[in-house]
Design a protein around this motif. Structure first.
Motif, mmCIF file in Angstrom:
data_model
loop_
_atom_site.group_PDB
_atom_site.id
_atom_site.type_symbol
_atom_site.label_atom_id
_atom_site.label_comp_id
_atom_site.label_asym_id
_atom_site.label_seq_id
_atom_site.Cartn_x
_atom_site.Cartn_y
_atom_site.Cartn_z
ATOM 1 N N ALA A 162 0.814 -1.097 -0.130
ATOM 2 C CA ALA A 162 0.069 0.338 0.014
ATOM 3 C C ALA A 162 1.382 1.246 0.144
ATOM 4 O O ALA A 162 1.961 1.559 1.122
ATOM 5 C CB ALA A 162 -0.851 0.044 1.330
ATOM 6 N N GLY A 163 1.099 1.811 -0.999
ATOM 7 C CA GLY A 163 1.984 3.097 -1.217
ATOM 8 C C GLY A 163 2.904 2.499 -2.656
ATOM 9 O O GLY A 163 3.519 1.555 -2.298
ATOM 10 N N GLU A 164 3.254 3.121 -3.261
ATOM 11 C CA GLU A 164 3.755 2.871 -4.527
ATOM 12 C C GLU A 164 5.658 2.690 -4.296
ATOM 13 O O GLU A 164 6.363 1.610 -4.630
ATOM 14 C CB GLU A 164 3.478 3.775 -6.153
ATOM 15 C CG GLU A 164 3.886 5.205 -5.148
ATOM 16 C CD GLU A 164 4.495 6.087 -6.506
ATOM 17 O OE1 GLU A 164 4.447 5.913 -7.694
ATOM 18 O OE2 GLU A 164 3.639 7.936 -6.285
#
Length: 327
Positions: free
Chosen positions: A203-205
């Motif tokens: 979750a979070g590139e």
């Protein structure tokens, strides 16, 4: 009648035999109970002795580790930093800073000598120790702090050393390596050849951008490089602040190269040649040396001996992957 007599005699003859067996069984049972009681008493005794030794050991070694020293007279305080600058061990801020405070606060210490033999390590730990030395030197302005380099004082070790009033080296000591690195491995090519698919969900590139099994983008590389450059500049600023006009800067001084002690003195990275004994004798003028180094306590040694720290060591090794380091 004869049969009755015979049975009567047999019965009478069987009684002594039955009594003898019963007495033997009773004796064996009694002896067994007595042996069990003795064994239990000796067990209690040995447990008591073992507990006494453990309590004494904890008391003795904890007292020794805290460095509680009295009536030592005037002396040169010694603190040793041997090995990597890490969050645990002799090179950690947790170990070095309390020793520094005790050494400076002791009214009998005339000066403090820090002997460093370290290839470097954590910039965080080195920075914390450097900051504490600077603070203590301001608080105890009548006490000097000298660094004596043993085999090597590089990177994070040198980060600590520049906080000293003076740095003494051996002509063949290794000094410098003013730089920062962050290392790791990438296995994406091997995985492709083997047909292995990496399934990483985040979750979070950028959450997994240091994952060794995933490709790294140019944006991520630039981010890492910018972070290293910033830490490197902090290192450079700290060296300049500590060494001041003594530095004879060259383009290679902050490139990560290192030099032997004789060259380090020429470049202003160190001040002179000396050992712990010679500095205490010729500079501090007090040959009585007292070691304030915080030693590893008995509980830690026992845990390590029996392998209780294997799990935590493995975990810390994993967590240290891809962390900036002054080595």
């Amino acid at each position: 009648m004869n049969d009755q007599l015979t049975n009567s005699q047999t019965g009478e003859a069987g009684k002594p035999e039955s009594n003898w067996e019963r007495q033997l069984l009773e004796k064996l049972a009694t002896d067994s109970l007595r042996e069990q009681r003795l064994r239990r008493r000796w067990g209690i005794f040995f447990k008591f002795v073992f507990l006494t030794v453990i309590i004494f050991g904890f008391y003795y070694f904890s007292d020794y580790a805290t460095g509680e020293m009295e009536n030592l007279g005037h002396h040169t305080a010694l603190i040793e930093i041997d090995g990597n600058i890490e969050s645990e061990g002799a090179g950690s801020a947790h170990s070095v800073i309390p020793a520094l405070n005790r050494a400076f606060a002791d009214p009998g210490s005339v000066a403090v000598v820090v002997r460093i033999n370290s290839p470097g390590g954590s910039p965080v730990q080195a920075g914390m120790i450097n900051d504490e030395i600077v603070r203590l030197r301001k608080e105890y302005q009548d006490k000097k702090l000298y660094v004596v380099v043993d085999e090597i004082c590089a990177s994070g070790g040198y980060y600590i050393a520049v906080a000293a009033d003076k740095i003494y080296v051996n002509k063949a000591s290794v000094v410098g390596s003013i730089g920062v690195l962050m290392d790791g491995f990438g296995f994406t090519g091997i995985m492709e050849k083997l047909g292995v698919e990496r399934r990483l969900m985040t979750a979070g590139e950028n959450k997994g951008f240091m994952d060794p099994f995933s490709p790294q983008t140019e944006k991520q590389k630039a981010f890492s490089q910018a972070m290293l450059n910033e830490i490197h500049q902090q290192f450079i600023d700290t060296v300049r602040a500590g060494r001041g006009k003594r530095l004879k800067e060259t383009p290679e001084m902050f490139s990560g190269l290192f030099w032997i002690g004789s060259k380090a003195v020429e470049m202003g990275l160190a001040d002179d040649f000396g050992s712990v004994d010679s500095v205490a004798r010729d500079v501090v003028k007090v040959e009585n040396i007292v070691d304030y180094t915080q030693k590893e306590g008995l509980p830690e040694r026992v845990l390590k001996k029996f392998g209780a720290s294997i799990g935590s060591s493995a975990a810390s090794t994993i967590l240290k992957e891809n962390v900036p380091s002054m080595r």
